[in-house]
Design a protein around this motif. Structure first.
Motif, PDB file in Angstrom:
ATOM      1  N   ARG A 164      31.323  40.336  42.958  1.00  0.00           N
ATOM      2  CA  ARG A 164      31.240  40.706  44.390  1.00  0.00           C
ATOM      3  C   ARG A 164      32.659  40.920  44.705  1.00  0.00           C
ATOM      4  N   ALA A 165      33.044  42.143  44.560  1.00  0.00           N
ATOM      5  CA  ALA A 165      34.545  42.704  44.722  1.00  0.00           C
ATOM      6  C   ALA A 165      35.246  42.466  46.187  1.00  0.00           C
ATOM      7  N   HIS A 166      34.249  43.201  47.120  1.00  0.00           N
ATOM      8  CA  HIS A 166      34.853  43.369  48.521  1.00  0.00           C
ATOM      9  C   HIS A 166      33.602  42.836  49.581  1.00  0.00           C
ATOM     10  N   THR A 167      34.148  42.997  50.887  1.00  0.00           N
ATOM     11  CA  THR A 167      33.144  42.789  52.046  1.00  0.00           C
ATOM     12  C   THR A 167      32.546  43.870  52.537  1.00  0.00           C
ATOM     13  N   ALA A 168      32.758  45.032  51.808  1.00  0.00           N
ATOM     14  CA  ALA A 168      32.193  46.196  52.276  1.00  0.00           C
ATOM     15  C   ALA A 168      32.077  47.274  51.025  1.00  0.00           C
ATOM     16  N   SER A 219      36.169  52.837  44.923  1.00  0.00           N
ATOM     17  CA  SER A 219      37.029  53.329  43.691  1.00  0.00           C
ATOM     18  C   SER A 219      37.252  52.170  42.724  1.00  0.00           C
ATOM     19  N   VAL A 220      37.348  52.396  41.666  1.00  0.00           N
ATOM     20  CA  VAL A 220      37.772  51.306  40.572  1.00  0.00           C
ATOM     21  C   VAL A 220      38.398  52.072  39.386  1.00  0.00           C
ATOM     22  N   ASN A 221      39.394  51.491  38.829  1.00  0.00           N
ATOM     23  CA  ASN A 221      40.293  52.069  37.804  1.00  0.00           C
ATOM     24  C   ASN A 221      40.847  51.114  36.968  1.00  0.00           C
ATOM     25  N   PHE A 222      40.777  51.234  35.724  1.00  0.00           N
ATOM     26  CA  PHE A 222      41.628  50.382  34.470  1.00  0.00           C
ATOM     27  C   PHE A 222      42.950  50.802  34.655  1.00  0.00           C
ATOM     28  N   SER A 223      43.566  49.638  34.337  1.00  0.00           N
ATOM     29  CA  SER A 223      45.072  49.691  33.911  1.00  0.00           C
ATOM     30  C   SER A 223      45.386  50.456  32.496  1.00  0.00           C
ATOM     31  N   GLY A 224      46.292  50.893  32.289  1.00  0.00           N
ATOM     32  CA  GLY A 224      46.620  51.650  30.775  1.00  0.00           C
ATOM     33  C   GLY A 224      46.467  50.649  29.502  1.00  0.00           C
ATOM     34  N   ASP A 225      46.658  49.334  29.870  1.00  0.00           N
ATOM     35  CA  ASP A 225      46.499  48.365  28.838  1.00  0.00           C
ATOM     36  C   ASP A 225      45.033  47.596  28.767  1.00  0.00           C
ATOM     37  N   GLY A 226      44.388  48.053  29.868  1.00  0.00           N
ATOM     38  CA  GLY A 226      42.794  47.440  29.918  1.00  0.00           C
ATOM     39  C   GLY A 226      42.779  46.215  30.300  1.00  0.00           C
ATOM     40  N   GLN A 227      43.866  45.491  30.822  1.00  0.00           N
ATOM     41  CA  GLN A 227      43.838  44.167  31.065  1.00  0.00           C
ATOM     42  C   GLN A 227      43.411  43.888  32.657  1.00  0.00           C
ATOM     43  N   THR A 228      43.428  44.927  33.354  1.00  0.00           N
ATOM     44  CA  THR A 228      43.436  44.816  34.774  1.00  0.00           C
ATOM     45  C   THR A 228      42.665  45.655  35.414  1.00  0.00           C
ATOM     46  N   LEU A 229      42.017  45.515  36.746  1.00  0.00           N
ATOM     47  CA  LEU A 229      41.096  46.470  37.330  1.00  0.00           C
ATOM     48  C   LEU A 229      42.075  46.775  38.647  1.00  0.00           C
ATOM     49  N   VAL A 230      41.697  47.761  39.319  1.00  0.00           N
ATOM     50  CA  VAL A 230      42.392  47.804  40.865  1.00  0.00           C
ATOM     51  C   VAL A 230      41.165  48.462  41.454  1.00  0.00           C
ATOM     52  N   THR A 231      40.550  48.117  42.630  1.00  0.00           N
ATOM     53  CA  THR A 231      39.641  48.574  43.407  1.00  0.00           C
ATOM     54  C   THR A 231      39.914  48.875  44.621  1.00  0.00           C
ATOM     55  N   ALA A 232      39.207  49.696  45.513  1.00  0.00           N
ATOM     56  CA  ALA A 232      39.510  50.169  46.991  1.00  0.00           C
ATOM     57  C   ALA A 232      38.407  50.269  47.926  1.00  0.00           C
ATOM     58  N   SER A 233      38.315  49.728  48.959  1.00  0.00           N
ATOM     59  CA  SER A 233      37.187  49.331  49.656  1.00  0.00           C
ATOM     60  C   SER A 233      37.237  49.739  51.248  1.00  0.00           C
ATOM     61  N   ILE A 243      42.862  46.844  48.901  1.00  0.00           N
ATOM     62  CA  ILE A 243      43.029  47.029  47.612  1.00  0.00           C
ATOM     63  C   ILE A 243      43.140  45.856  46.647  1.00  0.00           C
ATOM     64  N   LYS A 244      42.304  45.822  45.887  1.00  0.00           N
ATOM     65  CA  LYS A 244      42.531  44.395  45.243  1.00  0.00           C
ATOM     66  C   LYS A 244      42.617  44.655  43.611  1.00  0.00           C
ATOM     67  N   VAL A 245      43.355  43.545  43.022  1.00  0.00           N
ATOM     68  CA  VAL A 245      43.713  43.789  41.612  1.00  0.00           C
ATOM     69  C   VAL A 245      42.844  42.624  41.037  1.00  0.00           C
ATOM     70  N   TRP A 246      42.237  42.768  39.829  1.00  0.00           N
ATOM     71  CA  TRP A 246      41.551  41.930  38.844  1.00  0.00           C
ATOM     72  C   TRP A 246      41.912  41.762  37.554  1.00  0.00           C
ATOM     73  N   THR A 247      41.509  40.598  36.966  1.00  0.00           N
ATOM     74  CA  THR A 247      41.712  40.555  35.596  1.00  0.00           C
ATOM     75  C   THR A 247      40.400  41.060  34.940  1.00  0.00           C
ATOM     76  N   THR A 248      40.441  41.899  33.966  1.00  0.00           N
ATOM     77  CA  THR A 248      39.312  42.701  33.470  1.00  0.00           C
ATOM     78  C   THR A 248      38.130  41.694  32.976  1.00  0.00           C
ATOM     79  N   HIS A 249      38.738  40.593  32.030  1.00  0.00           N
ATOM     80  CA  HIS A 249      37.705  40.090  31.047  1.00  0.00           C
ATOM     81  C   HIS A 249      37.201  38.866  32.020  1.00  0.00           C
ATOM     82  N   ARG A 250      37.629  38.114  32.952  1.00  0.00           N
ATOM     83  CA  ARG A 250      37.295  37.199  33.737  1.00  0.00           C
ATOM     84  C   ARG A 250      36.685  37.561  35.121  1.00  0.00           C
ATOM     85  N   GLN A 251      37.178  38.879  35.423  1.00  0.00           N
ATOM     86  CA  GLN A 251      36.798  39.377  36.773  1.00  0.00           C
ATOM     87  C   GLN A 251      37.470  38.271  37.841  1.00  0.00           C
ATOM     88  N   LYS A 252      38.784  37.846  37.476  1.00  0.00           N
ATOM     89  CA  LYS A 252      39.553  36.781  38.429  1.00  0.00           C
ATOM     90  C   LYS A 252      39.998  37.690  39.269  1.00  0.00           C
TER      91      LYS A 252
END
Length: 479
Positions: A106-110, A114-128, A133-142
């Motif tokens: 559950r990434a957001h409250t709404a 949008s979802v986008n991987f970083s160039g190294d694949g280690q992080t995600l950015v989401t928009a809601s 805008i939130k930034v997450w680690t890819t493999h733990r979704q932290k």
């Protein structure tokens, strides 16, 4: 006047419709290529993510998991994960195979737009729509951190090519540039007539382009904060755009049912593509720029061969065309220089009408839908010179002369990145398989980590309860 249109093959210089997929049951909202061009991911208002296999006769995969419309999809740089963002407020990470394994958070409250991987694949950015805008680690979704200065829905958020910056667009009529490390807003670009539906970085990382609801496309320099170009070539809302990896071209998708190919060096409209019946909602170039794909409200996914630029684009060489036209129509205004890879090219403030105009006649394809998570696809390749499914008409009366330049063979263009680098195909396939297995192992570890975290939380709760009971008993004894 001279016009630069990329490295053009005289025999086959116009975009051609290569594949035609049907399987979604509602508007296609997002499209992306895997790095090796073997798969295409799409999201749709029908709540499904679909993985289309480019190899003929291979089945497509339908992923059912989201409970509402899927608004964005993106392949990881390795191509072994697909992220999807949905109106159901969640983001899912899928392994794009028949098993359709996924993790959900559950990434957001709404609505997540949008979802986008970083160039190294280690992080995600989401928009809601929760304005963050939130930034997450890819493999733990932290969850790492949130960017909170927008005051209305956030439509889109993207990492810069070097992963140091994030660009976002919002219904508050701003486009914001963020420093990922300091987590501060560096600059805000203001839209006056409408808001930006979609925004992305130029491959050089020095510019951004925005697709706006005022029917225009704007290109901004992120260093000087000046507008470089302003294209007013669509008659409807611009929904999406994609830069060619060489940086020379930009393709746009609009509710006026067309796509436009823009020459950024000359500030000129090159092609108008008619393929979809109704609004074109998404468009994306492949990683090499050899292909691009589009989706629309007609529920169709189309794959086009670019042809107007070859794979060997890194040196920035461009073929020059000489035209004898005296009547020029301005389609882009320029205020400063446009950076192209390591070169700087002067923009033209006066540009010609589109040299080519495409109209697509109906091309029939059969799609057999199977229950569960697979779809049988039968598609026909459509070529403008082969069966006339695309007819070309010139919108100007001037003659164009082209200069012949050596090109790589089509076979060389179709090879994967690993093969281009001189790695034997057998070894490349083995490495690809190993990477795929590692990604699956990473996913498994991620699930185990999540379970471990839950166990730790429960254990902590039990210990706290025991301490409370102990303190309570101690007080009782003292009393």
């Amino acid at each position: 006047m001279r016009t630069s249109m990329g490295l053009i093959d005289d025999k086959n210089s116009d975009p051609t419709l290569e594949r035609h997929f049907k399987g979604h049951r509602d508007t296609v909202t997002s499209v992306d290529f895997s790095c090796n061009m073997k798969q295409i991911a799409t999201g749709s208002m029908d709540s499904c993510v679909m993985i289309w296999n480019m190899k003929p006769q291979m089945r497509a995969y339908r992923f059912d998991g989201h409970k509402d419309a899927v608004l964005s999809v993106h392949f990881s740089p390795s191509g072994h994960l697909v992220a999807s963002a949905s109106r159901d407020k969640t983001v899912r990470l899928w392994v794009p195979s028949m098993k359709a394994e996924s993790t959900v958070f559950r990434a957001h409250t709404a609505t997540v737009r949008s979802v986008n991987f970083s160039g190294d694949g280690q992080t995600l950015v989401t928009a809601s729509d929760d304005k963050t805008i939130k930034v997450w680690t890819t493999h733990r979704q932290k969850f790492l951190f949130s960017l909170n200065q927008h005051i209305n829905w956030v439509r889109c958020a993207k990492f810069s090519p070097d992963d140091r910056l994030i660009v976002s667009s919002s219904d508050d009529k701003t486009i914001k540039l963020w420093d990922k490390n300091s987590r501060e807003c560096i600059h805000s670009f203001y839209e006056h007539a409408g808001y930006a539906n979609y925004v992305d970085f130029h491959p050089s990382g020095t510019c951004i382009a925005a697709a706006s609801t005022d029917n225009s496309v704007k290109v901004w320099d992120i260093r000087s904060h000046k507008m470089l170009q302003h294209y007013q070539v669509h008659s409807g809302v611009v929904n999406s755009l994609s830069f060619h990896p060489a940086g020379n071209f930009l393709i746009t998708a609009s509710s006026d049912s067309t796509m436009k190919v823009l020459d950024l060096v000359e500030g000129k409209l090159l092609y108008t593509l008619h393929g979809h019946q109704g609004p074109v909602t998404c468009v994306a170039f492949s990683r090499t720029g050899e292909y691009f794909s589009s989706g629309g409200s007609d529920e169709q996914v189309m794959v086009w061969k670019s042809n107007f630029d070859c794979v060997e684009f890194s040196d920035g060489v461009r073929l020059q065309h000489k035209t004898a036209s005296s009547s020029q129509t301005p389609t882009a205004t320029s205020t400063t220089h446009f950076p192209l890879n390591s070169h700087t090219s002067v923009l033209r403030s006066k540009t010609s009408d589109p040299a080519q105009h495409f109209k697509r006649q109906d091309s029939q394809t059969a799609a057999h839908t199977q229950s569960y998570r697979q779809i049988g696809i039968q598609s026909r390749a459509s070529h403008s010179h082969a069966n006339g499914s695309l007819s070309i008409s010139s919108s100007t009366a001037h003659q164009t002369q082209t200069q012949s330049l050596p090109q790589h063979s089509p076979q060389g263009q179709a090879q994967s990145h690993a093969s281009d680098g001189g790695v034997p195909p057998g070894l490349a396939n083995t490495l690809e398989h190993i990477i795929g297995q590692l990604d699956i192992l990473t996913q498994t570890v991620s699930i185990l980590e999540q379970r471990l975290t839950l166990t730790e939380d429960k254990l902590k709760e039990c210990l706290e309860n025991q301490m409370e009971i102990g303190l309570h008993l101690q007080r009782s004894e003292e009393a």
